[in-house]
Design an enzyme around this catalytic site. Sequence first.
Site, PDB file in Angstrom:
ATOM      1  N   LYS A  60       0.831  -1.206   0.000  1.00  0.00           N
ATOM      2  CA  LYS A  60       0.000   0.000   0.000  1.00  0.00           C
ATOM      3  C   LYS A  60       0.861   1.250   0.000  1.00  0.00           C
ATOM      4  CE  LYS A  60      -3.732  -2.436   2.362  1.00  0.00           C
ATOM      5  NZ  LYS A  60      -4.371  -2.763   3.647  1.00  0.00           N
ATOM      6  N   GLN A 104      -4.238  -0.943   9.828  1.00  0.00           N
ATOM      7  CA  GLN A 104      -4.155  -2.295   9.275  1.00  0.00           C
ATOM      8  C   GLN A 104      -4.719  -3.315  10.263  1.00  0.00           C
ATOM      9  OE1 GLN A 104      -3.156  -3.185   6.165  1.00  0.00           O
ATOM     10  NE2 GLN A 104      -3.760  -5.265   6.665  1.00  0.00           N
ATOM     11  N   ASP A 127     -10.671   3.212   4.347  1.00  0.00           N
ATOM     12  CA  ASP A 127     -11.079   1.809   4.284  1.00  0.00           C
ATOM     13  C   ASP A 127     -12.602   1.668   4.285  1.00  0.00           C
ATOM     14  OD1 ASP A 127      -9.172  -0.107   3.874  1.00  0.00           O
ATOM     15  OD2 ASP A 127      -8.655  -0.369   5.977  1.00  0.00           O
TER      16      ASP A 127
END
Length: 289
Positions: A60, A104, A127
């Site tokens: 990412k 994460q 997200d």
Amino acid sequence: MTPTVEVEQVVIDGKAIAAQVRAEVAEGVAAFVERHGRRPGLATVLVGSDPASEVYVRNKRRACVAAGMADHHHRVDEDATQDEVEALVDALAADDSVSGILLQLPLPAHLDSVALVERIPADKDVDGLTAVNAGLIAQGRPGLVPCTPGGVIRLLDQHQVELSGARAVVIGRSILVGRPMAALLTQRDATVTLCHSRTVDLAARCREADILVVASGQRALVQSNWVRPGAVVIDVGIHRTDDGLAGDVAPGAAVQAALVTPVPGGVGPMTIAMLLSNTLLAAERAAAV
């Protein structure tokens, strides 16, 4: 006996479409920098040293830099307390140079991941996991969409799949994929059935689908007699096996489908691409306030 129907199948090239999205984002970032004199910034937070998470975050970050964005990475010790991680998230939330925050997952077991995700401001939640963004999606209002469902919609649009009036079946009800996927398809006027582990006669529900999105987390769940001829089959699953990566759709099960995603190389590449797209969108919305 049902006769075999010959279907000219198209395999979706997720890598190529993801590359196109990344190129679009890079162009958008360059235009943003020209207008505002600063780069959109993505803050990634990695708690602990889970090997898979390390790989995901590294990929990412590389994609972020390649698109011209600022990389704000924070690595946190495995034994960090809830208060310490909350303080970091709060600091990133208050930082104007940070356009998007990615925490994460999964986190170490002693941390409350739900509480930490909810500390991320909805307008920096790239997200798309906060309750605010989930609610906006459910109501059909603009929000930040979870990356994988957003990527699936882009794949379908890229191949000009008609969603309005289509019968869509989504297998899986996770907050990351299944639920938002069903909501996004509903927004596009598909008639959606959301299936899960308690669904009675799952195979019959799948055979009704013009569009079948499989995000069950169960390898080879969908079998060959579950897919209607000419259907669109989107396999979100990814599982490591001795023979390589496999999906939630059994090998050969979608042979009569008109359009399919491979595993690997289908939905997977779209996830990071849509993360970059969300980060740029977040930056543009913040700049417009």
